[in-house]
Design a protein around this motif. Structure first.
Motif, PDB file in Angstrom:
ATOM      1  N   GLY A 174       0.782  -1.235   0.000  1.00 43.66           N
ATOM      2  CA  GLY A 174       0.000   0.000   0.000  1.00 43.66           C
ATOM      3  C   GLY A 174       0.809   1.277   0.000  1.00 43.66           C
ATOM      4  O   GLY A 174       0.243   2.374   0.050  1.00 43.66           O
ATOM      5  N   LYS A 175       2.152   1.191  -0.090  1.00 41.38           N
ATOM      6  CA  LYS A 175       2.997   2.386   0.008  1.00 41.38           C
ATOM      7  C   LYS A 175       3.311   3.030  -1.339  1.00 41.38           C
ATOM      8  O   LYS A 175       3.980   4.070  -1.380  1.00 41.38           O
ATOM      9  N   GLY A 176       2.879   2.450  -2.434  1.00 40.12           N
ATOM     10  CA  GLY A 176       3.216   3.010  -3.746  1.00 40.12           C
ATOM     11  C   GLY A 176       4.638   2.661  -4.142  1.00 40.12           C
ATOM     12  O   GLY A 176       5.143   1.592  -3.803  1.00 40.12           O
ATOM     13  N   PHE A 177       5.322   3.561  -4.859  1.00 36.77           N
ATOM     14  CA  PHE A 177       6.675   3.276  -5.362  1.00 36.77           C
ATOM     15  C   PHE A 177       7.706   3.356  -4.241  1.00 36.77           C
ATOM     16  O   PHE A 177       7.881   4.405  -3.617  1.00 36.77           O
ATOM     17  N   VAL A 178       8.398   2.236  -3.991  1.00 38.13           N
ATOM     18  CA  VAL A 178       9.450   2.181  -2.975  1.00 38.13           C
ATOM     19  C   VAL A 178      10.610   1.346  -3.506  1.00 38.13           C
ATOM     20  O   VAL A 178      10.458   0.552  -4.443  1.00 38.13           O
ATOM     21  N   GLU A 179      11.771   1.531  -2.888  1.00 36.18           N
ATOM     22  CA  GLU A 179      12.945   0.715  -3.212  1.00 36.18           C
ATOM     23  C   GLU A 179      13.026  -0.429  -2.217  1.00 36.18           C
ATOM     24  O   GLU A 179      12.911  -0.211  -1.006  1.00 36.18           O
ATOM     25  N   PHE A 180      13.206  -1.654  -2.704  1.00 39.31           N
ATOM     26  CA  PHE A 180      13.280  -2.817  -1.824  1.00 39.31           C
ATOM     27  C   PHE A 180      14.676  -2.948  -1.209  1.00 39.31           C
ATOM     28  O   PHE A 180      15.675  -2.528  -1.797  1.00 39.31           O
ATOM     29  N   ASP A 181      14.731  -3.592  -0.049  1.00 43.79           N
ATOM     30  CA  ASP A 181      15.991  -3.850   0.648  1.00 43.79           C
ATOM     31  C   ASP A 181      16.359  -5.322   0.486  1.00 43.79           C
ATOM     32  O   ASP A 181      15.768  -6.199   1.116  1.00 43.79           O
ATOM     33  N   PHE A 182      17.357  -5.592  -0.381  1.00 44.73           N
ATOM     34  CA  PHE A 182      17.807  -6.957  -0.632  1.00 44.73           C
ATOM     35  C   PHE A 182      19.136  -7.256   0.069  1.00 44.73           C
ATOM     36  O   PHE A 182      19.804  -8.233  -0.265  1.00 44.73           O
ATOM     37  N   SER A 183      19.528  -6.409   1.019  1.00 43.67           N
ATOM     38  CA  SER A 183      20.843  -6.555   1.648  1.00 43.67           C
ATOM     39  C   SER A 183      20.988  -7.874   2.400  1.00 43.67           C
ATOM     40  O   SER A 183      22.096  -8.412   2.522  1.00 43.67           O
TER      41      SER A 183
END
Length: 306
Positions: A174-183
């Motif tokens: 539900g947050k719209g466009f975000v960058e994922f954390d794949f660390s």
């Protein structure tokens, strides 16, 4: 030229090598060549796709690895395990991804130590971001998909990636466009490689896309890899497809992510990932493997590759 102009929107490409005439030829019963000969278009039964993950020895110093998709990480791991001695003893690899229908980037991560030079290479681009459109509907569809994927996977590394993928869709719902954390899955994007193989040639074509695009792009960051052939499909500007299904059997596949490079005019759509050495397609490709012959010639030459 008449058909090309009539169906310009269907072709929608900037180079003849990238044009797909399948849909257009299906509309006609026959055609005529430049010298006036009539050509009848016949319909043939479509052959079911069978993925290929193979390794074979070409000569005492060179092997050929073929991967027609990155959809089955377990099969790729099995291929590597079965040919471990060969992979670690051959000085030269030729990797054929000219036909590669994509899948998941995690499927080729176990290959990275072989692909990168001993001194290492940085795979991440600090100026590049992939943004995921985490609407409620997109998140729901992606979560349904990943739950099905997890059921059929045994490789531990792929399972870690899928669990991170699932977590990111859940926490960003539900947050719209975000960058994922794949660390958690990929803590260090600087990858050091093995001494063998010493050199690798990757053969590409327009039929290599999605995770295939990503694979070729990663390969171009290695000093011991030469990419040759034709530019890839270039499908990753908008990627990570979600599927909306209806009871009537209809499906809509649509992307849920976009690359920030688009905003800077560096998109890959219609361009693809370009090879170091361009080999134009000619009718001779229908009769013999022009690309493989060029790759073997390059292996034998010991000359600078590009």
């Amino acid at each position: 030229m008449e058909l090309k102009e009539k169906h310009e929107r269907l072709l929608d490409e900037n180079h003849a090598e990238r044009e797909n005439w399948t849909q257009i030829l299906a509309l006609y019963e026959y055609g005529e060549t430049d010298d006036g000969q009539e050509v009848r278009f016949r319909f043939y039964q479509k052959v079911d796709y069978q993925p290929v993950y193979s390794v074979r020895k070409l000569n005492e110093e060179t092997l050929l690895m073929t991967m027609t998709d990155f959809a089955d990480s377990d099969s790729i791991i099995r291929m590597m395990d079965e040919h471990k001695d060969l992979l670690e003893s051959m000085e030269n690899w030729i990797i054929d991804v000219r036909v590669n229908y994509g899948g998941g980037d995690a499927s080729y991560f176990n290959l990275l130590p072989y692909l990168m030079p001993e001194e290492g290479a940085e795979l991440a681009d600090p100026d590049e971001k992939m943004l995921f459109n985490c609407t409620e509907a997109n998140s729901r569809r992606q979560l349904e998909s990943v739950k099905e994927q997890i059921k059929g996977v045994k490789d531990e590394q792929t399972l870690v990636f899928l669990s991170v993928w699932q977590r990111e869709w859940e926490r960003n719902r539900g947050k719209g466009f975000v960058e994922f954390d794949f660390s958690e899955f990929f803590p260090d994007t600087f990858v050091k490689g093995k001494s063998e193989p010493k050199s690798i040639i990757v053969m590409t074509d327009v039929f290599c896309g999605s995770a295939g695009d990503s694979f070729v792009e990663a390969c171009k960051k290695s000093s011991k890899i030469t990419v040759m052939g034709r530019p890839t499909a270039g499908l990753n500007d908008y990627a990570n497809l979600a599927i909306q299904r209806w009871d009537e059997g209809y499906e809509l596949w649509y992307p849920t992510s976009r690359l920030s490079r688009i905003d800077h005019g560096r998109g890959m759509t219609g361009v693809g990932i370009e090879p170091h050495i361009y080999i134009p397609w000619t009718p001779l490709h229908l009769e013999e493997d022009v690309d493989l012959a060029a790759a073997l010639k390059l292996v034998d030459s010991n000359l600078p590759t590009y």
